[in-house]
Design a protein around this motif. Structure first.
Motif, PDB file in Angstrom:
ATOM      1  N   GLN A  44       0.828  -1.212   0.000  1.00  0.00           N
ATOM      2  CA  GLN A  44       0.000   0.000   0.000  1.00  0.00           C
ATOM      3  C   GLN A  44       0.857   1.255   0.000  1.00  0.00           C
ATOM      4  O   GLN A  44       0.538   2.235  -0.683  1.00  0.00           O
ATOM      5  CB  GLN A  44      -0.937  -0.005   1.218  1.00  0.00           C
ATOM      6  N   ASP A  47       2.161   1.699  -3.484  1.00  0.00           N
ATOM      7  CA  ASP A  47       1.085   2.206  -4.335  1.00  0.00           C
ATOM      8  C   ASP A  47       0.873   3.698  -4.111  1.00  0.00           C
ATOM      9  O   ASP A  47       0.671   4.460  -5.060  1.00  0.00           O
ATOM     10  CB  ASP A  47      -0.219   1.450  -4.075  1.00  0.00           C
ATOM     11  N   SER A  48       0.932   4.105  -2.864  1.00  0.00           N
ATOM     12  CA  SER A  48       0.776   5.526  -2.536  1.00  0.00           C
ATOM     13  C   SER A  48       1.910   6.354  -3.142  1.00  0.00           C
ATOM     14  O   SER A  48       1.681   7.454  -3.661  1.00  0.00           O
ATOM     15  CB  SER A  48       0.742   5.704  -1.020  1.00  0.00           C
ATOM     16  N   VAL A  50       3.583   5.614  -5.850  1.00  0.00           N
ATOM     17  CA  VAL A  50       3.350   5.663  -7.298  1.00  0.00           C
ATOM     18  C   VAL A  50       2.303   6.716  -7.631  1.00  0.00           C
ATOM     19  O   VAL A  50       2.469   7.502  -8.582  1.00  0.00           O
ATOM     20  CB  VAL A  50       2.929   4.266  -7.829  1.00  0.00           C
ATOM     21  N   VAL A  51       1.243   6.773  -6.847  1.00  0.00           N
ATOM     22  CA  VAL A  51       0.187   7.765  -7.089  1.00  0.00           C
ATOM     23  C   VAL A  51       0.740   9.176  -6.932  1.00  0.00           C
ATOM     24  O   VAL A  51       0.468  10.061  -7.752  1.00  0.00           O
ATOM     25  CB  VAL A  51      -1.013   7.521  -6.141  1.00  0.00           C
ATOM     26  N   LYS A  52       1.541   9.409  -5.884  1.00  0.00           N
ATOM     27  CA  LYS A  52       2.142  10.734  -5.689  1.00  0.00           C
ATOM     28  C   LYS A  52       3.052  11.092  -6.854  1.00  0.00           C
ATOM     29  O   LYS A  52       3.044  12.228  -7.325  1.00  0.00           O
ATOM     30  CB  LYS A  52       2.927  10.785  -4.386  1.00  0.00           C
ATOM     31  N   GLN A  54       2.841  10.002  -9.940  1.00  0.00           N
ATOM     32  CA  GLN A  54       1.996  10.259 -11.107  1.00  0.00           C
ATOM     33  C   GLN A  54       1.341  11.630 -11.013  1.00  0.00           C
ATOM     34  O   GLN A  54       1.228  12.339 -12.019  1.00  0.00           O
ATOM     35  CB  GLN A  54       0.942   9.161 -11.258  1.00  0.00           C
ATOM     36  N   ASN A  55       0.903  12.010  -9.810  1.00  0.00           N
ATOM     37  CA  ASN A  55       0.313  13.333  -9.634  1.00  0.00           C
ATOM     38  C   ASN A  55       1.335  14.433  -9.902  1.00  0.00           C
ATOM     39  O   ASN A  55       1.023  15.442 -10.536  1.00  0.00           O
ATOM     40  CB  ASN A  55      -0.270  13.487  -8.226  1.00  0.00           C
TER      41      ASN A  55
END
Length: 100
Positions: A44, A47-48, A50-52, A54-55
């Motif tokens: 998790q 994943d967090s 990766v999201v940051k 990408q943002n």
């Protein structure tokens, strides 16, 4: 994106990845249900991160598009200024390269 935002995002991503690595290391030393919980938490965190990332990439792309549009508008409105600035930058860059 401002430099402080980039530094903050980079720091957040590094922290998330480090925490995930720590959890995976602890999971490797553990067994049973605790190990599985640690692996899930580590995944998790990754994943967090990766999201940051990408943002941050999306913001950088959007900002670069805005800069390109502003530059294009300026060049359309002041073509000779753009030619003079480009020639000056090219000349200075050429002089710097030729000295080395």
């Amino acid at each position: 994106m401002h430099r402080s935002s980039i530094r903050t995002t980079r720091g957040d991503i590094k922290t998330l990845i480090k925490d995930a690595q720590d959890m995976f290391h602890e999971a490797a030393l553990s067994t049973g249900e605790k190990a599985e919980d640690l692996r899930i938490k580590g995944a998790q965190l990754l994943d967090s991160a990766v999201v940051k990332a990408q943002n941050a990439q999306a913001v950088a792309v959007e900002t670069s598009k805005e800069i390109a549009a502003t530059t294009d508008d300026y060049v359309q409105e002041h073509p000779w200024h753009a030619v003079v600035v480009s020639a000056t930058v090219g000349l200075l860059f050429g002089l710097i390269i030729s000295r080395k």
